[in-house]
Design an enzyme around this catalytic site. Sequence first.
Site, PDB file in Angstrom:
ATOM      1  N   HIS A   1      85.683 -59.120  10.458  1.00  0.00           N
ATOM      2  CA  HIS A   1      86.888 -58.597  11.099  1.00  0.00           C
ATOM      3  C   HIS A   1      87.487 -59.591  12.070  1.00  0.00           C
ATOM      4  CE1 HIS A   1      83.737 -57.134  14.031  1.00  0.00           C
ATOM      5  NE2 HIS A   1      84.660 -57.446  14.933  1.00  0.00           N
TER       6      HIS A   1
ATOM      7  N   GLU B   1      87.966 -48.269  19.890  1.00  0.00           N
ATOM      8  CA  GLU B   1      88.182 -49.158  18.748  1.00  0.00           C
ATOM      9  C   GLU B   1      88.842 -48.404  17.601  1.00  0.00           C
ATOM     10  OE1 GLU B   1      83.945 -51.546  19.356  1.00  0.00           O
ATOM     11  OE2 GLU B   1      84.203 -50.200  17.631  1.00  0.00           O
TER      12      GLU B   1
ATOM     13  N   GLN C   1      90.228 -55.051  13.728  1.00  0.00           N
ATOM     14  CA  GLN C   1      89.645 -54.158  14.738  1.00  0.00           C
ATOM     15  C   GLN C   1      90.545 -54.198  15.979  1.00  0.00           C
ATOM     16  OE1 GLN C   1      86.218 -55.569  17.081  1.00  0.00           O
ATOM     17  NE2 GLN C   1      85.149 -53.713  16.438  1.00  0.00           N
TER      18      GLN C   1
ATOM     19  N   GLU D   1      81.594 -63.321  16.748  1.00  0.00           N
ATOM     20  CA  GLU D   1      80.638 -62.224  16.589  1.00  0.00           C
ATOM     21  C   GLU D   1      79.943 -62.366  15.241  1.00  0.00           C
ATOM     22  OE1 GLU D   1      82.575 -58.415  17.124  1.00  0.00           O
ATOM     23  OE2 GLU D   1      80.995 -57.343  16.052  1.00  0.00           O
TER      24      GLU D   1
END
Lengths: 146, 146
Positions: B7, B43, B60, B134
């Site tokens: 994402h 989120e 996201q 991430e």
Amino acid sequence: MLTRIDHIGIACTDLETTAAFYARTYGFEVLHTEVNEEQGVREAMLRINGTDDGGASYIQLLEPVREDSAVGKWLAKNGEGVHHIAFGTADVDGDSEAIRDQGIRVLYDEPRRGSMGSRITFLHPKDCHGVLTELVTAAEQQGTHG
Amino acid sequence: MLTRIDHIGIACTDLETTAAFYARTYGFEVLHTEVNEEQGVREAMLRINGTDDGGASYIQLLEPVREDSAVGKWLAKNGEGVHHIAFGTADVDGDSEAIRDQGIRVLYDEPRRGSMGSRITFLHPKDCHGVLTELVTAAEQQGTHG
């Protein structure tokens, strides 16, 4: 219709050093490099995965070749980091016109040449909640629409 | 092994307004929303495409629920825009340990809970050419490794 995340464009000061970081750390290899004189950048495309529309998602590393290029100015102001995101479509012309009709600023009158023979345009980040957003029709998709 | 762009995380001041922009402009609908109290964010996950590792790529959207959350502070400093990028792997534990062994700062001792039951960790942006990065193992991938 936008059918994939085509790429994430990341501005860097040195293309080779940054590409070496992505290879060493993540195992992502450079598939293609080119200079886009119009954009004033050297680009490296790292293919990450295939997508279910028949395309692929990439990391695009961007090194300015001129300080007065858009990416050069952005880098001087912000430092290295994510410069833009790009969504893939079979019809960049039609989709960008439809988006322009909604009152969002499209930066080019007509799509221009992007990486690997693609056709691209950009949407103004101030009209897109702070995100410089590119629309892309990959070379393989051209002529598949309409 | 990192096998997809999982994402792009985008910080925004109002989740509903920003989600409405993505739906109206691009046709991307919200698949899932949740509050992550630990991260201090609300989120929304917008599914963009499937990926050839059996996963998917998302946008996201992140709205801080506390001004002193990491995203809240980032938003106060930078305004709306791309906050982080995320790569998907079947083995966030092994991959993040291997990356830590290369001298890159991994922000958590152990992966924590992310969107939709995923397990996540973050790499320090100063060790990643300015990109907060991430690593994610999706809920569906957990238990598939090793």
